[in-house]
Scaffold this motif. Structure first.
Motif, short mmCIF file in Angstrom:
data_model
loop_
_atom_site.label_atom_id
_atom_site.label_comp_id
_atom_site.label_asym_id
_atom_site.label_seq_id
_atom_site.Cartn_x
_atom_site.Cartn_y
_atom_site.Cartn_z
N SER A 9 -31.25 38.60 -25.65
CA SER A 9 -30.44 39.65 -25.82
C SER A 9 -30.70 40.52 -26.97
O SER A 9 -30.19 41.59 -26.96
CB SER A 9 -29.00 39.13 -25.55
OG SER A 9 -28.63 38.35 -26.58
N HIS A 10 -31.21 40.30 -27.97
CA HIS A 10 -31.22 40.84 -29.33
C HIS A 10 -31.95 42.10 -29.30
O HIS A 10 -31.36 43.06 -29.80
CB HIS A 10 -31.68 39.88 -30.32
CG HIS A 10 -30.88 39.13 -30.90
ND1 HIS A 10 -31.03 38.01 -32.01
CD2 HIS A 10 -29.48 38.51 -30.40
CE1 HIS A 10 -29.95 36.93 -32.04
NE2 HIS A 10 -28.99 37.49 -30.93
N PRO A 11 -33.07 42.43 -28.53
CA PRO A 11 -33.60 43.64 -28.40
C PRO A 11 -32.76 44.56 -27.94
O PRO A 11 -32.71 45.93 -28.35
CB PRO A 11 -34.81 43.58 -27.64
CG PRO A 11 -35.11 41.93 -28.04
CD PRO A 11 -33.99 41.46 -28.07
N ASP A 12 -31.96 44.39 -26.83
CA ASP A 12 -31.13 45.23 -26.08
C ASP A 12 -30.03 45.57 -27.10
O ASP A 12 -29.53 46.68 -27.12
CB ASP A 12 -30.63 44.71 -24.92
CG ASP A 12 -29.48 45.60 -23.95
OD1 ASP A 12 -29.97 46.72 -23.91
OD2 ASP A 12 -28.44 45.12 -23.87
N LEU A 13 -29.56 44.53 -27.86
CA LEU A 13 -28.56 44.86 -28.66
C LEU A 13 -28.76 45.76 -29.83
O LEU A 13 -28.17 46.52 -30.11
CB LEU A 13 -28.01 43.44 -29.46
CG LEU A 13 -26.80 43.26 -30.34
CD1 LEU A 13 -25.68 43.64 -29.43
CD2 LEU A 13 -26.39 42.12 -30.94
N VAL A 14 -29.88 45.58 -30.48
CA VAL A 14 -30.47 46.49 -31.39
C VAL A 14 -30.77 47.93 -30.80
O VAL A 14 -30.25 48.87 -31.42
CB VAL A 14 -31.91 46.10 -31.84
CG1 VAL A 14 -32.42 47.16 -32.72
CG2 VAL A 14 -31.73 44.81 -32.59
N LYS A 15 -31.01 48.22 -29.71
CA LYS A 15 -31.04 49.36 -28.96
C LYS A 15 -29.80 50.06 -28.83
O LYS A 15 -29.66 51.13 -29.18
CB LYS A 15 -31.67 49.49 -27.53
CG LYS A 15 -33.10 49.15 -27.50
CD LYS A 15 -33.53 49.14 -25.88
CE LYS A 15 -35.08 48.50 -26.10
NZ LYS A 15 -35.64 48.51 -24.51
N LEU A 58 -22.93 40.23 -28.67
CA LEU A 58 -23.43 39.32 -29.52
C LEU A 58 -22.62 37.97 -29.53
O LEU A 58 -23.24 36.74 -29.69
CB LEU A 58 -23.45 39.72 -30.97
CG LEU A 58 -24.01 38.96 -31.93
CD1 LEU A 58 -25.43 38.74 -31.90
CD2 LEU A 58 -23.63 39.44 -33.51
N ILE A 59 -21.39 37.92 -29.57
CA ILE A 59 -20.51 36.77 -29.67
C ILE A 59 -20.57 35.93 -28.28
O ILE A 59 -20.86 34.85 -28.49
CB ILE A 59 -18.99 37.21 -29.70
CG1 ILE A 59 -18.74 37.74 -31.27
CG2 ILE A 59 -18.07 36.10 -29.59
CD1 ILE A 59 -17.77 38.24 -31.79
N HIS A 60 -20.70 36.54 -27.06
CA HIS A 60 -20.77 36.03 -25.75
C HIS A 60 -22.04 35.23 -25.72
O HIS A 60 -22.38 34.24 -25.41
CB HIS A 60 -20.80 36.68 -24.57
CG HIS A 60 -19.03 37.30 -24.63
ND1 HIS A 60 -18.29 36.35 -23.81
CD2 HIS A 60 -18.66 38.31 -24.85
CE1 HIS A 60 -17.10 36.93 -23.89
NE2 HIS A 60 -17.13 38.13 -24.30
#
Length: 85
Positions: A9-15, A58-60
């Motif tokens: 999920s991190h790449p989506d979070l960075v976007k 991020l927390i979830h």
């Protein structure tokens, strides 16, 4: 130093955060251009919502993938995470 915590999920979070960063730069430009305060406040609210959504994601993700749900310390960490939501 802590171990790496990269998730799918991190790449989506960075976007999401980069998009919010762009919006925030736009808000700064609005202030510098002396645009109406109500317009600036609306845009700031949108930036705030975007950052809040990213934080929750991020927390979830952390709860789902990083917590050792069998550990005794999980309750303490869950309480700390709940305060951030």
């Amino acid at each position: 130093m802590t171990e790496s915590h990269k998730h799918t999920s991190h790449p989506d979070l960075v976007k999401r955060l980069k998009r919010a960063e762009g919006h925030l730069r736009h808000v700064i430009g609005m202030i510098e251009a002396e645009e109406p305060c109500l317009d600036v406040a609306r845009q700031l609210s949108a930036v705030e919502s975007a950052v809040t959504a990213a934080k929750r994601a991020l927390i979830h993700d952390h709860i789902d993938h990083c917590l050792d749900h069998g550990a005794a310390s999980v309750l303490t960490e869950m309480k700390a995470l709940a305060k951030l939501l």
